[in-house]
Design an enzyme around this catalytic site. Structure first.
Site, PDB file in Angstrom:
ATOM      1  N   GLY A 184       0.838  -1.205   0.000  1.00 17.76           N
ATOM      2  CA  GLY A 184       0.000   0.000   0.000  1.00 17.76           C
ATOM      3  C   GLY A 184       0.871   1.251   0.000  1.00 17.76           C
ATOM      4  O   GLY A 184       0.632   2.197  -0.752  1.00 17.76           O
ATOM      5  N   LYS A 185       1.901   1.251   0.869  1.00 18.17           N
ATOM      6  CA  LYS A 185       2.816   2.390   0.938  1.00 18.17           C
ATOM      7  C   LYS A 185       3.531   2.578  -0.394  1.00 18.17           C
ATOM      8  O   LYS A 185       3.739   3.696  -0.845  1.00 18.17           O
ATOM      9  CB  LYS A 185       3.878   2.149   2.031  1.00 18.17           C
ATOM     10  CG  LYS A 185       3.538   2.717   3.375  1.00 18.17           C
ATOM     11  CD  LYS A 185       4.748   2.721   4.310  1.00 18.17           C
ATOM     12  CE  LYS A 185       4.359   3.086   5.727  1.00 18.17           C
ATOM     13  NZ  LYS A 185       5.486   3.020   6.670  1.00 18.17           N
ATOM     14  N   ASP A 219       9.685   7.124   8.752  1.00 20.34           N
ATOM     15  CA  ASP A 219       9.252   6.809  10.109  1.00 20.34           C
ATOM     16  C   ASP A 219       8.217   7.857  10.479  1.00 20.34           C
ATOM     17  O   ASP A 219       8.355   9.024  10.106  1.00 20.34           O
ATOM     18  CB  ASP A 219      10.428   6.838  11.087  1.00 20.34           C
ATOM     19  CG  ASP A 219      10.041   6.193  12.409  1.00 20.34           C
ATOM     20  OD1 ASP A 219       9.345   5.150  12.386  1.00 20.34           O
ATOM     21  OD2 ASP A 219      10.408   6.721  13.478  1.00 20.34           O
ATOM     22  N   SER A 220       7.164   7.418  11.162  1.00 16.22           N
ATOM     23  CA  SER A 220       6.113   8.382  11.455  1.00 16.22           C
ATOM     24  C   SER A 220       5.505   8.140  12.818  1.00 16.22           C
ATOM     25  O   SER A 220       5.797   7.144  13.488  1.00 16.22           O
ATOM     26  CB  SER A 220       5.033   8.321  10.365  1.00 16.22           C
ATOM     27  OG  SER A 220       4.562   7.015  10.231  1.00 16.22           O
ATOM     28  N   GLY A 255      -4.393   2.293  12.879  1.00 20.40           N
ATOM     29  CA  GLY A 255      -3.833   2.971  14.054  1.00 20.40           C
ATOM     30  C   GLY A 255      -4.797   3.985  14.650  1.00 20.40           C
ATOM     31  O   GLY A 255      -5.967   3.683  14.921  1.00 20.40           O
ATOM     32  N   ARG A 279       2.228  11.540   5.270  1.00 18.12           N
ATOM     33  CA  ARG A 279       3.104  10.735   4.401  1.00 18.12           C
ATOM     34  C   ARG A 279       3.129  11.315   2.979  1.00 18.12           C
ATOM     35  O   ARG A 279       4.173  11.381   2.346  1.00 18.12           O
ATOM     36  CB  ARG A 279       2.610   9.282   4.352  1.00 18.12           C
ATOM     37  CG  ARG A 279       3.615   8.288   4.917  1.00 18.12           C
ATOM     38  CD  ARG A 279       3.114   6.854   4.798  1.00 18.12           C
ATOM     39  NE  ARG A 279       1.800   6.698   5.383  1.00 18.12           N
ATOM     40  CZ  ARG A 279       1.596   6.637   6.696  1.00 18.12           C
ATOM     41  NH1 ARG A 279       2.609   6.684   7.531  1.00 18.12           N
ATOM     42  NH2 ARG A 279       0.377   6.533   7.178  1.00 18.12           N
TER      43      ARG A 279
END
Ligand code: IMP
Length: 205
Positions: free
Chosen positions: A12-13, A70-71, A152, A180
């Site tokens: 997906g990313k 990274d998030s 999340g 993102r």
């Protein structure tokens, strides 16, 4: 061919990034695509450190220019927590995490529940210092979860200009306005410059 390794197993990313980098003519490869199953641990205390560990770690393993992100979620009333520790804050399941977050904010009115999502992207290529870009997405932590898209903290993250939570946005809507996406658009400029300078060739391993 301009190949960029994306330090993720999440298709997906990869697709989301492909949409944003679309016209640059860069071929994105996931860790699986290049046969890497080694895990580079995220042992840093900042998004930058974790993104750097992954980008430089997978560059070493693959020889390919590498993008890693990274998030996390930052809540003002909690002095920026859970931040870089978002994925384990209050438990490992989404339900445990947002129940814990709601408990921490109990009694606080709407205007004291400001938050933001943050995404840092590190871009590593052979022979050059790693470069960083960042994207943020402001919001407010709701009083109860709403919506079923996303993952999340999305059911609790209320977006003012959309008048709904992120979990009520379709994936397409989220991908157009997320932290993102903002970071990926900034990464796009760096990658366009790399192309203009001559795309980094894979180092021999
Ligand atoms: P990662 O760095 O993308 O793996 O994200 C780390 C953690 O930050 C996740 O496990 C979530 O807790 C939180 N997070 C980051 N981005 C999002 C998002 O878009 N929605 C919900 N939670 C997120």
């Amino acid at each position: 061919m301009d190949i960029l390794l994306v330090a993720t197993h999440n298709q997906g990313k990869l697709r989301e990034l492909q949409t944003i980098l679309g016209d640059l003519d860069i071929t994105l490869r996931s860790l699986r695509d290049v046969g890497i199953d080694t895990v580079v641990d995220e042992t840093g205390n900042t998004y930058e450190e974790n993104a750097r560990l992954k980008a430089e770690g997978y560059l070493r393993l693959s020889g390919l220019p590498t993008l890693a992100d990274d998030s996390g979620l930052e809540v003002a009333a909690l002095q920026g927590a859970p931040g870089v520790y978002s994925s384990t804050y209050g438990g490992v399941t989404a339900t445990a995490q947002f129940e814990y977050l709601l408990k921490q904010l109990e009694g606080l009115p709407f205007h004291q529940r400001l938050a933001r999502y943050v995404c840092v992207i590190a871009l590593a290529r052979p022979g050059h210092p790693t470069e960083f870009v960042q994207g943020t997405w402001p919001g407010v932590i709701e009083f109860e979860p709403r919506g079923s898209y996303g993952f999340g903290y999305d059911p609790l993250f209320y977006v003012l200009d959309q008048d709904c939570t992120v979990a009520e946005l379709t994936p397409e809507q989220k991908n157009a306005m997320s932290h993102r996406a903002a970071a990926a658009r900034a990464a796009r400029s760096v990658l366009a410059r790399w192309q203009a300078e001559g795309w980094p060739q894979p180092t021999s391993l």
